[in-house]
Design an enzyme around this catalytic site. Structure first.
Site: not given
Length: 533
Positions: A77, A335
């Site tokens: 690029e 419990s």
């Protein structure tokens, strides 16, 4: 002399005009990102929140990206990125000649800085648009360093659909971090922003492969990569599965995503474990009763780091209230508080592991608890009563220890019990007559693996470890842990009987317990509030 002054004054006037234009037309830098990604401990994306336009990003810096990708990107690029002032005159002149010769915009001649300028301030492909782009490019170079401009490109370049940024693309298309890209993958991602829709590798693999090969050959042409590396990369086909977006731990992601959250929300989760447990829980969904959900919370005992967080069976299952996070919701503990009561009474000297408790029908005012089996076993040792989760002995112990004292010690260790408005702790607590949150209950249970110290769970690495003593190490290591382990291993009893002198001492404490129970039994007890029986 006048001419010299004019020559000196002209640049100053030009700079003043540029400064004024920069103030009147400021560079539209991105604001605080609304797009956020929730990450596992190793950086794997778990969930993503898109911005107002539906775009999601995974912010990274150049140091967090593979050098192979940076080499491929800059070579293809903008080879002179770190040398030009934002505009490459040679590339721009070539593009201008091609455009004039063709009578239309054929080539842009854009540098990376110019591409970033267009990403920040989109414009039409025209001469006025190009001039606008040049102005924004000059502003970029004026206000930002080259690495900052490159970072903007890495996080804003389009990669198809709702993806922006190389990291989001790497995870979505390749399922890996951008720091782990192979040469072939680096070249592929370097070229995708040129035509993200046309080159999407999951939809157009052949077009994507041709574009990738062009990048690879240019890297060899300029001597950036050796011919052998390029040759090996060219042989790799572009065959990708459909794009995958992160969809793990949605309820945790929702919990951590606040208006003040950073773009990257880091957690302590293990992505692999989270994925396996979500699959497992989904497999169990059909076995659950209708309108029933489930939750799973996995925590590392010593660090209290959460490794898996499943707040419901499926967040999209409305029939099972999948949007409700059961890890934070208040539920009856059943419990599960019994081990804490036995440990506290051990620490208080009220019982030892072989103390005899009474599993017989009893009434406490209007409260008459029973066992799950609806039967009774009579005299039973404390070890056996806890291992088999008998209800009557637990109520007997709580009466002797005191419900308020029990609730207060749990609260001090990070496990507050939720009661109806105006209600006071009572004997029903030990059988689930209160509300707790799963994450707080787990923090208390962590005491069984942390020498008696309860602690808060840690969802994010930066959270400190907060712990509080709940039980003594002796109660945990020598009794409670042994009893629960014996139950798990199917053994009748693995606790040694106390020595004769110890038995005599415990006999006196056991007698004191029986006297306390008898004394309390004669007093009137208020009927526990509804829902606590």
């Amino acid at each position: 002399m006048i001419r010299l002054r004019r020559w000196l004054l002209a640049p100053l006037v030009g700079l003043a005009l540029l400064w004024l234009a920069d103030g009147l037309f400021p560079l539209p830098l991105p604001r605080a990102d609304e797009a956020r990604v929730v990450l596992a401990e190793d950086g794997t994306p778990l969930w993503r929140f898109a911005d107002a336009e539906g775009v999601w990003r995974y912010p990274v810096t150049p140091q967090e990206v593979s050098p192979l990708y940076l080499e491929a990107l800059l070579t293809y690029e903008d080879r002179w990125f770190y040398r030009h002032p934002g505009v490459n005159p040679l590339a721009l002149g070539r593009a201008l000649w091609q455009n004039l010769s063709g009578g239309e915009v054929v080539s842009g001649g854009s540098t990376l800085s110019m591409q970033v300028a267009r990403l920040l301030d989109p414009h039409a492909r025209s001469v006025p648009g190009k001039l606008r782009q040049l102005w924004r490019t000059l502003q970029l170079e004026w206000h930002l360093s080259k690495d900052e401009i490159l970072t903007l490109y890495l996080n804003r370049a389009p990669f198809g659909g709702t993806l922006q940024g190389v990291a989001a693309a790497s995870w979505a298309y390749l399922g890996k971090s951008p720091a782990q890209l192979t040469p072939s993958e680096a070249a592929l991602l370097a070229v995708l922003p040129q035509a993200p829709s046309r080159l999407r590798p999951d939809r157009h693999p052949q077009a994507a492969q041709r574009a990738r090969d062009k990048v690879l050959r240019r890297l060899q042409q300029f001597g950036v990569w050796a011919p052998t590396r390029v040759s090996e990369a060219l042989q790799e086909p572009v065959l990708l599965a459909p794009r995958q977006e992160p969809r793990l731990a949605p309820l945790l992601a929702r919990r951590l995503n606040t208006p003040d959250s950073p773009a990257l929300i880091r957690t302590t989760l293990d992505a692999s474990l989270q994925r396996r447990l979500e699959d497992l829980l989904l497999g169990w969904r059909a076995r659950l009763p209708e309108h029933t959900s489930a939750a799973v919370l996995v925590v590392e005992a010593q660090s209290m780091a959460v490794r898996a967080y499943l707040g419901s069976v499926d967040i999209g299952d409305d029939k099972r209230f999948g949007h409700v996070d059961m890890i934070q919701s208040v539920r009856s503990p059943g419990s599960t508080l019994k081990p804490f009561l036995y440990g506290m009474t051990l620490d208080a000297g009220l019982i030892h592991s072989e103390s005899l408790l009474q599993d017989v029908p009893r009434r406490y005012g209007d409260y008459r608890p029973g066992n799950f089996s609806a039967g009774f076993t009579g005299p039973v040792s404390a070890s056996e009563a806890l291992a088999t989760s008998l209800n009557l002995p637990a109520v007997q112990l709580l009466e002797a220890y005191g419900p308020k004292r029990f609730a207060g010690e749990l609260h001090g260790a990070g496990l507050p019990l939720q009661l109806p408005a105006g209600a006071q702790p009572n004997l029903a607590l030990i059988l689930g007559g209160a509300g707790v949150r799963l994450e707080q209950l787990l923090g208390a249970y962590a005491a069984l693996g942390r020498e008696g110290k309860a602690a808060r769970i840690r969802l994010q690495p930066q959270q400190p470890l907060i712990e509080q003593r709940l039980l003594s190490p002796g109660a945990v290591n020598n009794c409670i842990g042994q009893i629960l382990l014996a139950k798990r291993m199917g053994k009748k009893r693995i606790m040694p009987r106390p020595a004769p002198h110890a038995r005599r001492g415990h006999r006196h404490r056991g007698r004191a317990l029986r006297h306390a129970v008898r004394g309390l039994h004669g007093h009137h007890r208020h009927r526990p509030p509804a829902g606590q029986r």
